[in-house]
Each structure stands twice: as C-alpha cells, then as structure tokens.
Design an enzyme around this catalytic site. Sequence first.
Site, PDB file in Angstrom:
ATOM      1  N   HIS A   1       0.854  -1.188   0.000  1.00  0.00           N
ATOM      2  CA  HIS A   1       0.000   0.000   0.000  1.00  0.00           C
ATOM      3  C   HIS A   1       0.884   1.229   0.000  1.00  0.00           C
ATOM      4  O   HIS A   1       2.100   1.122   0.212  1.00  0.00           O
ATOM      5  CB  HIS A   1      -0.855   0.003   1.273  1.00  0.00           C
TER       6      HIS A   1
ATOM      7  N   HIS B   1       5.696   6.347  -0.834  1.00  0.00           N
ATOM      8  CA  HIS B   1       6.404   5.113  -1.175  1.00  0.00           C
ATOM      9  C   HIS B   1       5.576   3.894  -0.805  1.00  0.00           C
ATOM     10  O   HIS B   1       4.683   3.973   0.047  1.00  0.00           O
ATOM     11  CB  HIS B   1       7.759   5.045  -0.448  1.00  0.00           C
TER      12      HIS B   1
HETATM   13  P1  2AM Z   1       6.632   2.250   6.151  1.00  0.00           P
HETATM   14  O1  2AM Z   1       6.033   1.331   5.140  1.00  0.00           O
HETATM   15  O2  2AM Z   1       7.533   3.273   5.558  1.00  0.00           O
HETATM   16  O3  2AM Z   1       7.255   1.516   7.305  1.00  0.00           O
HETATM   17  C1  2AM Z   1       1.624   0.900   8.583  1.00  0.00           C
HETATM   18  O4  2AM Z   1       2.569   0.599   9.540  1.00  0.00           O
HETATM   19  C2  2AM Z   1       2.120   1.987   7.677  1.00  0.00           C
HETATM   20  O5  2AM Z   1       2.366   3.163   8.432  1.00  0.00           O
HETATM   21  C3  2AM Z   1       3.403   1.664   6.932  1.00  0.00           C
HETATM   22  O6  2AM Z   1       3.259   2.079   5.589  1.00  0.00           O
HETATM   23  C4  2AM Z   1       4.470   2.476   7.614  1.00  0.00           C
HETATM   24  O7  2AM Z   1       5.395   3.069   6.765  1.00  0.00           O
HETATM   25  C5  2AM Z   1       3.691   3.600   8.251  1.00  0.00           C
HETATM   26  N1  2AM Z   1       4.277   3.948   9.530  1.00  0.00           N
HETATM   27  C6  2AM Z   1       4.474   3.124  10.568  1.00  0.00           C
HETATM   28  N2  2AM Z   1       5.013   3.813  11.608  1.00  0.00           N
HETATM   29  C7  2AM Z   1       5.132   5.095  11.199  1.00  0.00           C
HETATM   30  C8  2AM Z   1       5.612   6.289  11.805  1.00  0.00           C
HETATM   31  N3  2AM Z   1       6.043   6.307  13.065  1.00  0.00           N
HETATM   32  N4  2AM Z   1       5.612   7.412  11.080  1.00  0.00           N
HETATM   33  C9  2AM Z   1       5.171   7.407   9.805  1.00  0.00           C
HETATM   34  N5  2AM Z   1       4.700   6.311   9.174  1.00  0.00           N
HETATM   35  C10 2AM Z   1       4.683   5.172   9.860  1.00  0.00           C
END
Ligand code: 2AM
Length: 184
Positions: A43, A125
């Site tokens: 996603h 991303h």
């Molecule tokens: P990531 O894919 O770059 O890890 C569910 O966890 C989604 O939320 C993921 O797409 C993750 O990004 C994002 N996510 C998780 N923790 C986060 C944080 N502290 N700040 C921003 N995005 C976060």
Amino acid sequence: MPESKRLFFAIELPAPVQRKIVRWRAEHFPSEAGRPVAAANLHLTLAFLGDVSVEKQRALAAQAGRITQPEFTLQLDDAGQWLRSRVVWLGTRQPPRGLLQLANMLRAQAARSGCHQSPQPFHPHVTLLRDAGQAVAIPPPGFQWAFPVKEFALYESVFARGRTRYTPLQRWTLGNTQRNSDEV
Ligand code: 2AM
C-alpha cells in the site's frame, strides 16, 4: 484501559499491480535482502495515525469525509532503499499534485487531532522489504506501472500470530465534484 487501534490512511494498490510488484521483487532481490511485505499488504501510506481511541477515530473519519480532492494517476517508476529505516521501496519520480494535497490534508488533520506526525517531509512510497539493513543493489525500475487512484482508505494494522495484517476499515471516494458544486 480504553480500546485503541493502530491506524493509518493509505492508498490501496490494485491486485494486478500487487502481483506485478511481487514478481519484480522476486526476480531482483535475493531472500537475504530483507523481509518481503505480503502482496495484500502492499500500500502507499498517506498519513500514519498511531494508536487511536474510538472517539478520535470517529473524529478523524468525519474530517476525512470532508476532503474534496480530484482523482489522480499514480505511476510507480522509482525504487530505492533507506538504510536508516531498513526498507526497500517503490515510489514515483513525479508525485501528482493530487497525491501531495491529499496527504498534506490528512496529515494536517491528524496533527490537529493530536496524532504525532513525523517532521520528515512526505515521501510517497510502497514498502517492499523490511529489515533490509544491508545495502542492496536497486535495479533501475524497468516498469512504469500507472493506475488511477479513485479512493483512499483508513486502515487498521493488527499484529497477531507473528504476522501483521492491514485491514481497510473505511473508504472515501475522490473526485466528488457533486459535493463541491453543492457547496457553491
Ligand atoms: P513504512 O512502510 O515506511 O514503514 C503501517 O505501519 C504503515 O504506516 C506503513 O506504511 C508504515 O510506513 C507507516 N508507519 C508506521 N510507523 C510510522 C511512523 N512512526 N511514522 C510514519 N509512518 C509510519
């Protein structure tokens, strides 16, 4: 303790795009490169909310429902690795204005509701591999996968039996020009 859920707003990828990504990933990255994100979990996050109470979820959903943004086309044509967060990702060289506006609105609403927002600028991303702590060769994306984005969703992240699963809880349609014109 009051019930809370780990939530985020995101764009779902169409299943055929998820399948193409998984094939491309399997062709280009050895298994030791990192932990692959399951196809159904691929996603693009718009705004991360963290642990949210039921009342705050309702308030955030009501605010999201007031967003009127046009549809846009997302083209996945970029790839890279962030060693600090240990992820390999797919992205877009030229994020469409509609995507940036949508993410900015959701992030601003989240911040106003008290959800901590990363000070990092939004870098759209799709995470492909996690725990990718060693630099890996990122092949130039030999693709330009484009798809129309007509809605966004509120997701719950649940970790159970050693697996994370992202479940869409609610969806909103983009390009609601009817509502715009109603307000005029
Ligand atoms: P990531 O894919 O770059 O890890 C569910 O966890 C989604 O939320 C993921 O797409 C993750 O990004 C994002 N996510 C998780 N923790 C986060 C944080 N502290 N700040 C921003 N995005 C976060």
